[in-house]
Scaffold this active site. Structure first.
Site, PDB file in Angstrom:
ATOM      1  N   GLU A  39       0.828  -1.209   0.000  1.00 23.12           N
ATOM      2  CA  GLU A  39       0.000   0.000   0.000  1.00 23.12           C
ATOM      3  C   GLU A  39       0.866   1.265   0.000  1.00 23.12           C
ATOM      4  O   GLU A  39       0.569   2.235  -0.687  1.00 23.12           O
ATOM      5  CB  GLU A  39      -0.941   0.021   1.205  1.00 23.12           C
ATOM      6  CG  GLU A  39      -2.115  -0.930   1.082  1.00 23.12           C
ATOM      7  CD  GLU A  39      -3.022  -0.580  -0.088  1.00 23.12           C
ATOM      8  OE1 GLU A  39      -3.280   0.611  -0.313  1.00 23.12           O
ATOM      9  OE2 GLU A  39      -3.444  -1.509  -0.800  1.00 23.12           O
ATOM     10  N   CYS A 198     -13.178   3.881 -14.473  1.00 22.12           N
ATOM     11  CA  CYS A 198     -13.613   5.228 -14.082  1.00 22.12           C
ATOM     12  C   CYS A 198     -12.401   6.153 -14.001  1.00 22.12           C
ATOM     13  O   CYS A 198     -12.048   6.674 -12.946  1.00 22.12           O
ATOM     14  CB  CYS A 198     -14.360   5.169 -12.748  1.00 22.12           C
ATOM     15  SG  CYS A 198     -15.307   6.660 -12.434  1.00 22.12           S
ATOM     16  N   CYS A 205     -17.820   4.147 -19.248  1.00 23.96           N
ATOM     17  CA  CYS A 205     -19.114   3.884 -18.592  1.00 23.96           C
ATOM     18  C   CYS A 205     -19.852   2.672 -19.162  1.00 23.96           C
ATOM     19  O   CYS A 205     -20.462   1.929 -18.383  1.00 23.96           O
ATOM     20  CB  CYS A 205     -19.987   5.131 -18.659  1.00 23.96           C
ATOM     21  SG  CYS A 205     -19.208   6.556 -17.864  1.00 23.96           S
ATOM     22  N   CYS A 208     -19.034  -0.338 -17.218  1.00 22.79           N
ATOM     23  CA  CYS A 208     -18.988  -0.198 -15.758  1.00 22.79           C
ATOM     24  C   CYS A 208     -20.189  -0.879 -15.085  1.00 22.79           C
ATOM     25  O   CYS A 208     -21.337  -0.666 -15.497  1.00 22.79           O
ATOM     26  CB  CYS A 208     -18.975   1.289 -15.405  1.00 22.79           C
ATOM     27  SG  CYS A 208     -18.951   1.575 -13.628  1.00 22.79           S
ATOM     28  N   CYS A 214     -25.276   5.277 -11.625  1.00 28.99           N
ATOM     29  CA  CYS A 214     -24.324   6.378 -11.532  1.00 28.99           C
ATOM     30  C   CYS A 214     -24.938   7.732 -11.910  1.00 28.99           C
ATOM     31  O   CYS A 214     -25.360   7.946 -13.047  1.00 28.99           O
ATOM     32  CB  CYS A 214     -23.133   6.075 -12.439  1.00 28.99           C
ATOM     33  SG  CYS A 214     -21.883   7.366 -12.395  1.00 28.99           S
TER      34      CYS A 214
END
Ligand code: SF4
Length: 350
Positions: A39, A198, A205, A208, A214
């Site tokens: 991370e 995104c 889109c 997605c 959305c």
């Protein structure tokens, strides 16, 4: 439309299983040391670059105790080239805090993880979700983009109260069943959506899983999100890099100050002006047999600053060394030093 956690979470979890990234080395473990390391490395650095560094770090420092016990120079040297060196310093401090204050075990909650050096709220959330399936949100840049678009959240994120509201929304959308599997998958899924579909420009889109929910897609202007009015001002600076090479080929390097650009790393002497280089060389004593050459200037881009770097190379340098606490180093020693990537490259070309 009011979104429920089942709408968003179920779709993201399902999509992640079939379309997300599932084979990265740090996804094959729930060891918080390894997940934390990945991370931190992945902040501001591409996955493809992190892969090699991650493997080398684990080989050298297989657990948090090994990292905590290492000299800081060794950590910086291994980090060299990844950039954003405060991450490496905090990584080392965090390992020491985990060993000294938590008995060598990472805390299991995001709230306590966020008290450790270099671990912000989002990173703490990611570690807690991946390793311990805690029902806690993340809000890194990718996830912030996905959620503001899905929710149609157009409040200005430059204001901390709006940022806090978005965290509350993020919390309300978390999965609520089967958390052991769902939390890691949902967290990874949001990250993957932000990284692959995104995207800041031209989001995909039609592919997605959240398209029918959305708000931004419905409005037809997803790129409008997230809204943030305050923009970072970039500055531009010129640095003259004085590369002094002595008659046996060693190079003079000293440590950068503890704060600021390349803090704590080794570097050649830096001067703000070309004339400062001349003043130093004139004051170092009479010239005998040395050669001077101005290398091609190059640009190094930092988060808030453009550094225009001008190498000035003096070979066969036999005059007084700079009074900056540095030392002469052979090329064979460069590998073990924490050097900023452009300086390493410059020295490799000597
Ligand atoms: S539909 Fe488009 S804008 Fe909305 S979350 Fe998906 S990719 Fe992003």
């Amino acid at each position: 439309m009011i979104l429920s956690e089942t709408d968003v979470a179920t779709r993201v979890v399902r999509w992640q299983a079939s379309h997300g990234r599932n084979h990265l080395p740090w996804q094959q473990t729930r060891d918080p040391y390894k997940v934390w390391l990945s991370e931190i490395m992945l902040q501001q650095t591409q996955v493809s670059t992190v892969l090699g560094y991650y493997a080398r770090f684990l080989e050298r420092f297989p657990d948090v105790r090994a990292l905590a016990a290492a000299p800081q120079d060794d950590v910086m040297a291994l980090w060299s080239g990844l950039g954003y060196y405060s991450r490496a310093r905090n990584l080392h401090r965090c390992a020491q805090t985990v060993v000294n204050e938590h008995g060598g075990k990472f805390p299991r909650s995001a709230q306590v993880l966020a008290t450790l050096p270099g671990i912000g709220r989002s990173t703490a959330g990611a570690i807690a979700a991946f390793c311990f399936s805690e029902r806690t949100p993340i809000l890194d840049a990718n996830v912030r983009r996905v959620l503001t678009r899905v929710l149609g959240f157009d409040a200005d994120l430059a204001l901390s109260r709006n940022e806090r509201t978005l965290w509350l929304h993020a919390q309300s959308l978390l999965p609520s069943v089967d958390l052991d599997t769902a939390m890691p998958r949902y967290t990874q899924g949001l990250m993957d959506l932000g990284a692959s579909l995104c995207t800041p420009r031209n989001p995909a889109c039609p592919q997605c899983p959240l398209q029918t929910l959305c708000a931004a897609h419905r409005e037809g202007e997803p790129e409008r999100y997230p809204v943030r009015t305050r923009t970072l001002k970039r500055r531009s600076e010129s640095w003259w890099l004085l590369v002094l090479q002595d008659p046996v080929g060693r190079v003079w390097l000293s440590r950068r100050p503890a704060v600021g650009i390349w803090a704590g790393l080794y570097c050649v002497p830096v001067f703000p002006l070309r004339s400062d280089v001349s003043v130093f060389l004139d004051g170092a004593g009479p010239i005998s047999g040395q050669t001077m050459e101005e290398g091609a200037p190059f640009l190094h881009v930092l988060t808030h600053r453009d550094l225009h770097l001008h190498p000035f190379i003096v070979r066969q340098y036999g005059q007084a060394a700079p009074d900056d606490g540095g030392a002469w180093f052979t090329a064979a020693q460069f590998g073990a030093l924490g050097l900023p990537a452009p300086i390493r490259k410059l020295l490799a070309g000597l």
